[in-house]
Design a protein around this motif. Structure first.
Motif, mmCIF file in Angstrom:
data_model
loop_
_atom_site.group_PDB
_atom_site.id
_atom_site.type_symbol
_atom_site.label_atom_id
_atom_site.label_comp_id
_atom_site.label_asym_id
_atom_site.label_seq_id
_atom_site.Cartn_x
_atom_site.Cartn_y
_atom_site.Cartn_z
ATOM 1 N N VAL A 141 0.812 -1.236 -0.092
ATOM 2 C CA VAL A 141 0.090 -0.006 -0.082
ATOM 3 C C VAL A 141 0.990 1.260 -0.101
ATOM 4 C CG1 VAL A 141 -1.790 1.305 1.254
ATOM 5 C CG2 VAL A 141 -1.906 -1.171 0.915
ATOM 6 N N VAL A 142 1.806 1.323 0.732
ATOM 7 C CA VAL A 142 2.823 2.203 1.023
ATOM 8 C C VAL A 142 3.417 2.709 -0.590
ATOM 9 C CG1 VAL A 142 5.085 3.357 1.602
ATOM 10 C CG2 VAL A 142 3.371 2.102 3.200
ATOM 11 N N ARG A 143 3.716 1.568 -1.408
ATOM 12 C CA ARG A 143 4.285 1.683 -2.788
ATOM 13 C C ARG A 143 3.134 2.606 -3.576
ATOM 14 N NH1 ARG A 143 7.467 -3.549 -4.677
ATOM 15 N NH2 ARG A 143 5.257 -4.499 -4.441
ATOM 16 N N TYR A 144 1.850 1.881 -3.341
ATOM 17 C CA TYR A 144 1.035 2.414 -4.099
ATOM 18 C C TYR A 144 0.671 3.925 -3.943
ATOM 19 C CZ TYR A 144 -0.469 -2.511 -5.045
ATOM 20 O OH TYR A 144 -0.625 -3.778 -5.288
ATOM 21 N N VAL A 145 0.686 4.500 -2.683
ATOM 22 C CA VAL A 145 0.570 5.695 -2.306
ATOM 23 C C VAL A 145 1.664 6.391 -2.869
ATOM 24 C CG1 VAL A 145 0.824 7.175 -0.202
ATOM 25 C CG2 VAL A 145 -0.760 5.122 -0.191
ATOM 26 N N ALA A 146 3.173 5.967 -2.876
ATOM 27 C CA ALA A 146 4.187 6.603 -3.466
ATOM 28 C C ALA A 146 3.984 6.780 -4.857
ATOM 29 C CB ALA A 146 5.419 5.623 -3.299
ATOM 30 N N LEU A 147 3.408 5.709 -5.384
ATOM 31 C CA LEU A 147 3.210 5.784 -7.011
ATOM 32 C C LEU A 147 2.275 6.902 -7.362
ATOM 33 C CD1 LEU A 147 3.133 2.413 -8.385
ATOM 34 C CD2 LEU A 147 4.767 4.108 -9.195
ATOM 35 N N GLY A 148 0.757 7.127 -6.539
ATOM 36 C CA GLY A 148 0.106 8.225 -6.712
ATOM 37 C C GLY A 148 0.791 9.328 -6.428
ATOM 38 N N LEU A 149 1.659 9.949 -5.549
ATOM 39 C CA LEU A 149 1.922 10.983 -5.185
ATOM 40 C C LEU A 149 3.159 11.334 -6.315
ATOM 41 C CD1 LEU A 149 2.857 10.720 -1.452
ATOM 42 C CD2 LEU A 149 1.294 12.160 -2.412
ATOM 43 N N LEU A 150 3.626 10.429 -6.747
ATOM 44 C CA LEU A 150 4.579 10.526 -7.925
ATOM 45 C C LEU A 150 4.047 10.951 -9.280
ATOM 46 C CD1 LEU A 150 7.213 7.521 -7.394
ATOM 47 C CD2 LEU A 150 7.798 10.149 -7.047
ATOM 48 N N VAL A 151 2.800 10.419 -9.117
ATOM 49 C CA VAL A 151 2.090 10.459 -10.852
ATOM 50 C C VAL A 151 1.455 12.253 -10.531
ATOM 51 C CG1 VAL A 151 -0.188 10.514 -11.773
ATOM 52 C CG2 VAL A 151 1.176 8.372 -11.124
ATOM 53 N N GLN A 152 1.281 12.729 -9.221
ATOM 54 C CA GLN A 152 0.934 14.019 -8.911
ATOM 55 C C GLN A 152 2.164 14.956 -9.342
ATOM 56 O OE1 GLN A 152 -0.585 13.952 -4.711
ATOM 57 N NE2 GLN A 152 -2.449 14.966 -5.506
ATOM 58 N N GLU A 153 3.306 14.698 -8.940
ATOM 59 C CA GLU A 153 4.470 15.493 -9.113
ATOM 60 C C GLU A 153 4.687 15.554 -10.670
ATOM 61 O OE1 GLU A 153 6.072 17.229 -7.165
ATOM 62 O OE2 GLU A 153 5.752 16.295 -5.376
ATOM 63 N N LEU A 154 4.567 14.185 -11.410
ATOM 64 C CA LEU A 154 4.698 14.283 -12.927
ATOM 65 C C LEU A 154 3.584 15.459 -13.471
ATOM 66 C CD1 LEU A 154 5.378 10.542 -13.828
ATOM 67 C CD2 LEU A 154 6.845 12.358 -13.934
ATOM 68 N N ARG A 155 2.253 15.211 -13.116
ATOM 69 C CA ARG A 155 1.283 16.168 -13.307
ATOM 70 C C ARG A 155 1.532 17.514 -13.220
ATOM 71 N NH1 ARG A 155 -2.014 17.600 -16.918
ATOM 72 N NH2 ARG A 155 -3.954 18.380 -16.166
ATOM 73 N N GLY A 156 2.238 17.790 -11.974
ATOM 74 C CA GLY A 156 2.647 19.256 -11.991
ATOM 75 C C GLY A 156 3.756 19.717 -12.983
ATOM 76 N N LEU A 157 4.440 18.811 -13.594
ATOM 77 C CA LEU A 157 5.444 19.164 -14.285
ATOM 78 C C LEU A 157 4.805 19.259 -15.814
ATOM 79 C CD1 LEU A 157 8.209 17.042 -13.247
ATOM 80 C CD2 LEU A 157 8.308 19.534 -13.047
ATOM 81 N N THR A 158 3.799 18.530 -16.185
ATOM 82 C CA THR A 158 3.285 18.389 -17.498
ATOM 83 C C THR A 158 2.046 19.204 -17.714
ATOM 84 O OG1 THR A 158 2.069 16.210 -17.243
ATOM 85 C CG2 THR A 158 4.454 16.095 -17.884
ATOM 86 N N ALA A 159 1.506 19.825 -16.902
ATOM 87 C CA ALA A 159 0.327 20.606 -16.827
ATOM 88 C C ALA A 159 0.528 21.693 -17.592
ATOM 89 C CB ALA A 159 -0.408 20.686 -15.431
#
Length: 159
Positions: A141-159
């Protein structure tokens, strides 16, 4: 301060937890995850592959190793580690190249990846002679949360 300007105890506790969990920046996290992948591969080689590929090891011994619960558990954990390591490494290195530390996501990625592997490999779940519930499950679950947070970071760079 007036009551409306004070942080709630819950908010303060969450901020403290976030701060405590945000200790590894993205570049360091990528290095740790790649190093951990190397360690798990070396371990599989030293513990199993050398013996399984040596001419001097009788076929019956190889079959016994391959069918053992211990081998199956470690092999399964290493395959899972190998599935996540490239994904996490790629995202973390990209974020690092863009100057994004993402310390919470990076720390969770490292913790989830490393702790999941060792608990999965050496404790396992009930049907493998391990524990019920499996102690590694929260770290998935911690890995899933990490991946979700990483997706948010990527979205912030590509938005």
């Amino acid at each position: 301060l007036p009551r409306c300007h004070r942080r709630s105890p819950t908010r303060a506790a969450m901020d403290s937890l976030r701060s405590a969990l945000s200790i590894v920046p993205s570049g360091t996290a990528a290095t740790i995850i790649v190093g951990h992948a190397l360690l798990t591969k070396l371990m599989m080689t030293a513990m199993f592959r050398l013996k399984l590929t040596m001419k001097s090891t009788p076929k019956a011994e190889c079959t016994k190793i391959l069918k053992s619960q211990f081998y199956q558990r470690v092999w399964s954990a290493q395959l899972n580690e190998a599935e996540y390591a490239p994904l996490l490494t790629a995202v973390l290195l990209y974020l690092n190249s863009e100057g994004v530390a993402a310390p919470l996501a990076s720390t969770l990625a490292v913790g989830g990846q490393v702790i999941y592997f060792w608990l999965r490999a050496f404790v396992g779940h009930y049907h493998e002679g391990g524990m019920d519930p499996p102690p590694y499950a929260p770290f998935a679950v911690v890995r899933y949360v990490a991946l979700g947070l990483l997706v948010q970071e990527l979205r912030g760079l590509t938005a």
